[in-house]
Write a protein that holds these residues in place. Sequence first.
Motif, PDB file in Angstrom:
ATOM      1  N   GLU A  57      35.725  25.520  71.062  1.00 31.85           N
ATOM      2  CA  GLU A  57      34.473  25.090  70.261  1.00 31.85           C
ATOM      3  C   GLU A  57      33.708  26.477  69.913  1.00 31.85           C
ATOM      4  OE1 GLU A  57      33.485  20.757  72.398  1.00 31.85           O
ATOM      5  OE2 GLU A  57      32.289  22.555  72.816  1.00 31.85           O
ATOM      6  N   ARG A  58      33.701  27.256  70.879  1.00 30.56           N
ATOM      7  CA  ARG A  58      32.726  28.578  70.748  1.00 30.56           C
ATOM      8  C   ARG A  58      32.963  29.575  69.845  1.00 30.56           C
ATOM      9  NH1 ARG A  58      29.345  31.617  70.072  1.00 30.56           N
ATOM     10  NH2 ARG A  58      27.740  31.982  71.116  1.00 30.56           N
ATOM     11  N   VAL A  59      34.342  29.814  69.692  1.00 26.98           N
ATOM     12  CA  VAL A  59      34.901  31.017  68.856  1.00 26.98           C
ATOM     13  C   VAL A  59      35.423  30.507  67.508  1.00 26.98           C
ATOM     14  CG1 VAL A  59      35.435  32.294  71.112  1.00 26.98           C
ATOM     15  CG2 VAL A  59      37.165  31.023  70.066  1.00 26.98           C
ATOM     16  N   GLN A  60      36.077  31.357  66.698  1.00 30.62           N
ATOM     17  CA  GLN A  60      36.317  30.896  65.465  1.00 30.62           C
ATOM     18  C   GLN A  60      37.706  30.333  65.717  1.00 30.62           C
ATOM     19  OE1 GLN A  60      35.054  31.488  62.326  1.00 30.62           O
ATOM     20  NE2 GLN A  60      33.331  32.478  63.035  1.00 30.62           N
ATOM     21  N   ALA A  61      37.881  29.409  64.900  1.00 30.23           N
ATOM     22  CA  ALA A  61      39.298  28.820  64.950  1.00 30.23           C
ATOM     23  C   ALA A  61      40.552  29.928  65.179  1.00 30.23           C
ATOM     24  CB  ALA A  61      39.603  27.959  63.855  1.00 30.23           C
ATOM     25  N   GLY A  62      40.556  30.894  64.038  1.00 37.02           N
ATOM     26  CA  GLY A  62      41.535  31.736  64.180  1.00 37.02           C
ATOM     27  C   GLY A  62      41.816  32.323  65.808  1.00 37.02           C
ATOM     28  N   ASP A  66      44.813  32.655  67.870  1.00 41.85           N
ATOM     29  CA  ASP A  66      45.531  33.827  68.517  1.00 41.85           C
ATOM     30  C   ASP A  66      45.726  33.762  70.060  1.00 41.85           C
ATOM     31  OD1 ASP A  66      45.364  34.669  65.910  1.00 41.85           O
ATOM     32  OD2 ASP A  66      43.597  36.085  66.062  1.00 41.85           O
ATOM     33  N   LEU A  67      44.554  33.163  70.722  1.00 42.18           N
ATOM     34  CA  LEU A  67      44.442  33.182  72.233  1.00 42.18           C
ATOM     35  C   LEU A  67      45.688  32.281  72.690  1.00 42.18           C
ATOM     36  CD1 LEU A  67      43.346  33.902  74.853  1.00 42.18           C
ATOM     37  CD2 LEU A  67      41.732  32.239  74.840  1.00 42.18           C
ATOM     38  N   ALA A  68      45.670  31.014  71.994  1.00 42.67           N
ATOM     39  CA  ALA A  68      46.603  29.945  72.104  1.00 42.67           C
ATOM     40  C   ALA A  68      47.913  30.556  72.059  1.00 42.67           C
ATOM     41  CB  ALA A  68      46.441  28.703  71.401  1.00 42.67           C
ATOM     42  N   PRO A  82      39.422  23.429  67.658  1.00 48.50           N
ATOM     43  CA  PRO A  82      37.978  23.656  67.076  1.00 48.50           C
ATOM     44  C   PRO A  82      37.517  23.549  65.944  1.00 48.50           C
ATOM     45  CG  PRO A  82      39.630  25.793  67.094  1.00 48.50           C
ATOM     46  CD  PRO A  82      40.109  24.456  67.657  1.00 48.50           C
ATOM     47  N   ALA A  83      38.460  23.191  64.947  1.00 47.52           N
ATOM     48  CA  ALA A  83      37.876  23.024  63.545  1.00 47.52           C
ATOM     49  C   ALA A  83      37.337  21.754  63.555  1.00 47.52           C
ATOM     50  CB  ALA A  83      39.113  23.118  62.473  1.00 47.52           C
ATOM     51  N   GLU A  84      37.734  20.660  64.309  1.00 44.74           N
ATOM     52  CA  GLU A  84      37.148  19.295  64.360  1.00 44.74           C
ATOM     53  C   GLU A  84      35.623  19.338  64.955  1.00 44.74           C
ATOM     54  OE1 GLU A  84      40.508  19.387  65.927  1.00 44.74           O
ATOM     55  OE2 GLU A  84      41.237  19.444  63.891  1.00 44.74           O
ATOM     56  N   ALA A  85      35.543  20.318  66.113  1.00 44.57           N
ATOM     57  CA  ALA A  85      34.559  20.239  66.711  1.00 44.57           C
ATOM     58  C   ALA A  85      33.359  21.145  65.948  1.00 44.57           C
ATOM     59  CB  ALA A  85      34.627  21.136  68.068  1.00 44.57           C
ATOM     60  N   GLY A  86      33.568  22.145  65.296  1.00 40.52           N
ATOM     61  CA  GLY A  86      32.529  22.754  64.753  1.00 40.52           C
ATOM     62  C   GLY A  86      32.537  22.912  63.267  1.00 40.52           C
ATOM     63  N   GLY A  87      33.547  21.932  62.397  1.00 41.62           N
ATOM     64  CA  GLY A  87      33.599  21.715  61.161  1.00 41.62           C
ATOM     65  C   GLY A  87      34.309  22.765  60.394  1.00 41.62           C
ATOM     66  N   ALA A  88      35.168  22.933  59.583  1.00 43.35           N
ATOM     67  CA  ALA A  88      35.709  23.799  58.761  1.00 43.35           C
ATOM     68  C   ALA A  88      35.907  25.160  59.505  1.00 43.35           C
ATOM     69  CB  ALA A  88      34.811  24.107  57.635  1.00 43.35           C
ATOM     70  N   GLY A  89      36.446  25.072  60.725  1.00 46.76           N
ATOM     71  CA  GLY A  89      36.582  26.108  61.396  1.00 46.76           C
ATOM     72  C   GLY A  89      35.469  27.121  62.216  1.00 46.76           C
ATOM     73  N   GLU A 133      43.867  41.290  72.936  1.00 45.69           N
ATOM     74  CA  GLU A 133      43.463  39.649  72.718  1.00 45.69           C
ATOM     75  C   GLU A 133      42.280  39.135  73.436  1.00 45.69           C
ATOM     76  OE1 GLU A 133      42.831  36.414  71.283  1.00 45.69           O
ATOM     77  OE2 GLU A 133      44.396  37.628  70.286  1.00 45.69           O
ATOM     78  N   PHE A 134      42.207  39.763  74.590  1.00 50.65           N
ATOM     79  CA  PHE A 134      41.124  39.403  75.552  1.00 50.65           C
ATOM     80  C   PHE A 134      39.783  40.241  74.867  1.00 50.65           C
ATOM     81  CE2 PHE A 134      38.000  39.927  79.007  1.00 50.65           C
ATOM     82  CZ  PHE A 134      38.083  38.737  79.318  1.00 50.65           C
ATOM     83  N   GLN A 135      40.054  41.553  74.449  1.00 46.90           N
ATOM     84  CA  GLN A 135      38.937  42.140  73.780  1.00 46.90           C
ATOM     85  C   GLN A 135      38.316  41.317  72.532  1.00 46.90           C
ATOM     86  OE1 GLN A 135      40.779  46.177  73.310  1.00 46.90           O
ATOM     87  NE2 GLN A 135      39.684  46.890  75.354  1.00 46.90           N
ATOM     88  N   ASP A 136      39.317  40.896  71.668  1.00 49.60           N
ATOM     89  CA  ASP A 136      39.107  40.132  70.399  1.00 49.60           C
ATOM     90  C   ASP A 136      38.272  38.663  71.083  1.00 49.60           C
ATOM     91  OD1 ASP A 136      40.478  41.932  69.012  1.00 49.60           O
ATOM     92  OD2 ASP A 136      42.118  40.637  68.670  1.00 49.60           O
ATOM     93  N   LEU A 137      38.650  38.027  71.914  1.00 48.06           N
ATOM     94  CA  LEU A 137      37.825  37.114  72.433  1.00 48.06           C
ATOM     95  C   LEU A 137      36.483  37.410  72.895  1.00 48.06           C
ATOM     96  CD1 LEU A 137      37.648  33.974  73.658  1.00 48.06           C
ATOM     97  CD2 LEU A 137      38.779  34.889  75.763  1.00 48.06           C
ATOM     98  N   VAL A 138      36.572  38.454  73.839  1.00 52.51           N
ATOM     99  CA  VAL A 138      35.170  38.759  74.422  1.00 52.51           C
ATOM    100  C   VAL A 138      34.097  39.004  73.150  1.00 52.51           C
ATOM    101  CG1 VAL A 138      34.129  40.585  75.780  1.00 52.51           C
ATOM    102  CG2 VAL A 138      35.977  39.372  76.696  1.00 52.51           C
ATOM    103  N   ALA A 139      34.595  39.630  72.254  1.00 52.85           N
ATOM    104  CA  ALA A 139      33.855  39.975  70.891  1.00 52.85           C
ATOM    105  C   ALA A 139      33.018  38.844  70.229  1.00 52.85           C
ATOM    106  CB  ALA A 139      34.769  40.991  70.056  1.00 52.85           C
ATOM    107  N   GLN A 140      33.599  37.618  70.442  1.00 48.66           N
ATOM    108  CA  GLN A 140      33.108  36.641  69.808  1.00 48.66           C
ATOM    109  C   GLN A 140      32.370  35.672  70.762  1.00 48.66           C
ATOM    110  OE1 GLN A 140      35.568  34.116  67.209  1.00 48.66           O
ATOM    111  NE2 GLN A 140      36.836  35.623  66.513  1.00 48.66           N
TER     112      GLN A 140
END
Length: 159
Positions: A57-62, A66-68, A82-89, A133-140
């Motif tokens: 829910e907290r990060v961009q859908a992309g 990527d993490l998944a 996540p797109a359903e939670a926040g709308g439009a990703g 990938e972890f760095q990309d996650l942390v950045a968001q």
Amino acid sequence: MPTRVRIGAGSYGRELGGRQEAVVRFPLFVDAVARRAELRPDQAAAISRAVLRTVAERVQAGEADDLAAQLPDDLSAYLAGPAEAGGAGRPDTYGPLEFLRRVAERAGVEPATAQVGVRAVFATLREAVTVGEFQDLVAQLPESFTRGIDPAPPRPYDG
């Protein structure tokens, strides 16, 4: 003191298309979280699922996708939607207290238990996925979500 656990790409990874991909199954992930946070396995499993759902829910859908992609189906399924939670990703933009509240509620644990568990899940994720990938996650995420967790897993003891 939480136990240091090594489960990541350094010891369980495989090379795919020129990049390192982490391979870890849910029971191993939960065991690592349980040992790190000194939780019962059922609590560690519930918190792990809750953290992944809340991260989605907290990060961009992309980024959730990527993490998944670096986690097996039994873990990555919790990052879906996540797109359903926040709308439009678009991610929800709540802070660390709301993140902890949501994790505690979803996992059915007290906030203090959720806080210890969240840190253990992020530390375990750091070792379960590639460094990039972890760095990309942390950045968001706000810095307070992962404060004190080194973005790169520790090197194995070469002895």
